[in-house]
Design a protein around this motif. Structure first.
Motif, PDB file in Angstrom:
ATOM      1  N   ASP A   1       0.832  -0.806  -0.144  1.00 22.00           N
ATOM      2  CA  ASP A   1       0.036  -0.180   0.403  1.00 22.00           C
ATOM      3  C   ASP A   1       1.355   1.073   0.253  1.00 22.00           C
ATOM      4  OD1 ASP A   1      -2.229  -1.103  -0.104  1.00 22.00           O
ATOM      5  OD2 ASP A   1      -2.129  -1.387   2.397  1.00 22.00           O
ATOM      6  N   ALA A   2      -0.292   2.322  -0.762  1.00 24.35           N
ATOM      7  CA  ALA A   2       1.256   4.423  -0.241  1.00 24.35           C
ATOM      8  C   ALA A   2      -0.061   4.908  -0.326  1.00 24.35           C
ATOM      9  CB  ALA A   2       1.603   3.414  -1.722  1.00 24.35           C
TER      10      ALA A   2
ATOM     11  N   GLY B   1       4.423   1.097 -12.165  1.00 28.24           N
ATOM     12  CA  GLY B   1       2.839   0.350 -11.801  1.00 28.24           C
ATOM     13  C   GLY B   1       2.348  -0.211 -10.310  1.00 28.24           C
ATOM     14  N   TYR B   2       2.224   1.130  -9.665  1.00 28.65           N
ATOM     15  CA  TYR B   2       0.994   1.659  -8.421  1.00 28.65           C
ATOM     16  C   TYR B   2      -0.275   2.150  -8.947  1.00 28.65           C
ATOM     17  CZ  TYR B   2       5.216   1.027  -5.341  1.00 28.65           C
ATOM     18  OH  TYR B   2       5.865   0.720  -4.756  1.00 28.65           O
ATOM     19  N   ILE B   3      -1.281   1.341  -8.670  1.00 29.50           N
ATOM     20  CA  ILE B   3      -2.116   1.951  -9.521  1.00 29.50           C
ATOM     21  C   ILE B   3      -3.360   2.912  -8.035  1.00 29.50           C
ATOM     22  CG2 ILE B   3      -5.009   0.618 -10.278  1.00 29.50           C
ATOM     23  CD1 ILE B   3      -2.762  -1.835 -11.183  1.00 29.50           C
ATOM     24  N   PRO B   4      -3.585   3.483  -8.418  1.00 29.74           N
ATOM     25  CA  PRO B   4      -4.085   4.334  -6.950  1.00 29.74           C
ATOM     26  C   PRO B   4      -5.854   3.504  -7.316  1.00 29.74           C
ATOM     27  CG  PRO B   4      -5.160   5.314  -9.860  1.00 29.74           C
ATOM     28  CD  PRO B   4      -4.145   4.613  -9.994  1.00 29.74           C
TER      29      PRO B   4
ATOM     30  N   THR C   1     -12.156   8.272   4.564  1.00 30.23           N
ATOM     31  CA  THR C   1     -12.143   7.458   2.687  1.00 30.23           C
ATOM     32  C   THR C   1     -13.127   7.969   1.916  1.00 30.23           C
ATOM     33  OG1 THR C   1     -11.805   5.338   1.815  1.00 30.23           O
ATOM     34  CG2 THR C   1     -13.887   5.550   3.959  1.00 30.23           C
ATOM     35  N   SER C   2     -12.748   7.542   0.569  1.00 24.28           N
ATOM     36  CA  SER C   2     -13.492   8.264   0.057  1.00 24.28           C
ATOM     37  C   SER C   2     -12.934   7.495  -1.211  1.00 24.28           C
ATOM     38  CB  SER C   2     -13.101  10.354  -0.654  1.00 24.28           C
ATOM     39  OG  SER C   2     -13.877  10.016  -1.092  1.00 24.28           O
ATOM     40  N   GLY C   3     -13.734   7.464  -2.282  1.00 26.03           N
ATOM     41  CA  GLY C   3     -13.842   7.214  -3.796  1.00 26.03           C
ATOM     42  C   GLY C   3     -12.979   8.496  -4.319  1.00 26.03           C
ATOM     43  N   LEU C   4     -12.118   7.370  -5.669  1.00 26.83           N
ATOM     44  CA  LEU C   4     -11.179   8.850  -6.331  1.00 26.83           C
ATOM     45  C   LEU C   4     -12.506   9.979  -6.970  1.00 26.83           C
ATOM     46  CD1 LEU C   4      -9.116   5.922  -7.917  1.00 26.83           C
ATOM     47  CD2 LEU C   4      -8.010   7.233  -6.198  1.00 26.83           C
TER      48      LEU C   4
END
Length: 263
Positions: free
Chosen positions: A96-97, A113-116, A232-235
């Motif tokens: 996780d980042a 290669g990191y995916i939001p 937390t929230s959606g993108l």
């Protein structure tokens, strides 16, 4: 050259909850220097307490002052790859980042290669300004505190629950419980770490605002000047909890983008 910082700051010598709302430990800070020993950048790693051996990579930073015209992508990529190598040696297969949204450097994560996945929003109330709706007059609910642990856990399990909270975390917390016809239908913890929770089927009629402002009023009476929480929230769109907070005097002060990568 990239080396481990030998003496960690005190804040990283113990478990701590990060802005992605998970708790980590076993931190390492990697320092990037040139041949002369001049500091170029850094990154921090950790191991997830809730889901070991998942890892964390954050605080990615490169000193780009005075580096006009120098391509920085390689500096960021090398720090990320070194951090991944550290985590692999600890058995980590998923990372996780998180990164503070806005600076325009998320592309360095994307290129590696990191995916939001989602975002975390920090919301703050200034209790020294404005009005807090503290009463529960003209409502069909009664508010009580404290609630029984089994009652709190049952309500939580039958709500749109915050994913980052486990029911066993409720011990020792002060909750305000909303009741209707002797049934718990909503709650909020005083410190707003869990936040407002409503039983499924009972939202949309102002109960969330009543609970939130009950907690804020209690904190103000204790002398708190400012209160903040993470949600937390959606993108692409905020979750209902964030809309509730901002409609009741909360201001968004920071947003973090949370990303993942499988090693």
């Amino acid at each position: 050259m990239i080396v481990e910082l030998q003496k960690l700051p005190k804040e990283f010598q113990r478990e701590r909850k990060e802005p992605n709302l998970l708790t980590y430990t076993d931190f390492e800070i990697l320092i990037y220097t040139d041949k002369t020993g001049e500091f170029l950048g850094s990154v921090r790693t950790g191991i997830c307490v809730e889901n070991p051996p998942e890892g964390l990579i954050t605080d990615l930073w490169v000193d780009d002052t005075g580096m006009q015209g120098v391509p920085l992508r390689g500096y960021y990529a090398r720090l990320l790859k070194e951090a991944e190598s550290v985590l692999r040696k600890k058995g980590v297969k998923k990372v996780d980042a998180y990164y503070l949204d806005g600076p325009g450097k998320l592309s360095h994560y994307y290129s590696c290669g990191y995916i939001p996945q989602r975002r975390t929003v920090e919301i703050e109330w200034d209790l020294s300004e404005g009005q807090i709706v503290s009463g529960i007059e003209n409502t069909e609910y009664s508010i009580k505190t404290p609630g029984k642990l089994d009652e709190i856990q049952e309500l939580f399990k039958n709500s749109f629950q915050p994913y980052w909270v486990a029911p066993h975390d409720f011990r020792g917390k002060k909750f305000f419980i909303a009741n209707k016809e002797n049934r718990a239908i909503g709650m909020v913890d005083e410190d707003l770490e869990v936040g407002v929770v409503i039983r499924k089927g009972f939202g949309g009629d102002g109960l969330g605002s009543v609970l939130l402002n009950t907690a804020l009023t209690s904190l103000k009476k204790k002398g708190k000047k400012k209160v903040s929480t993470l949600a937390t929230s959606g993108l692409d769109d905020y979750d209902p909890q964030i809309y509730l907070y901002t409609m009741n005097g909360g201001k968004i002060v920071r947003e973090y983008v949370n990303l993942q990568k499988t090693l």
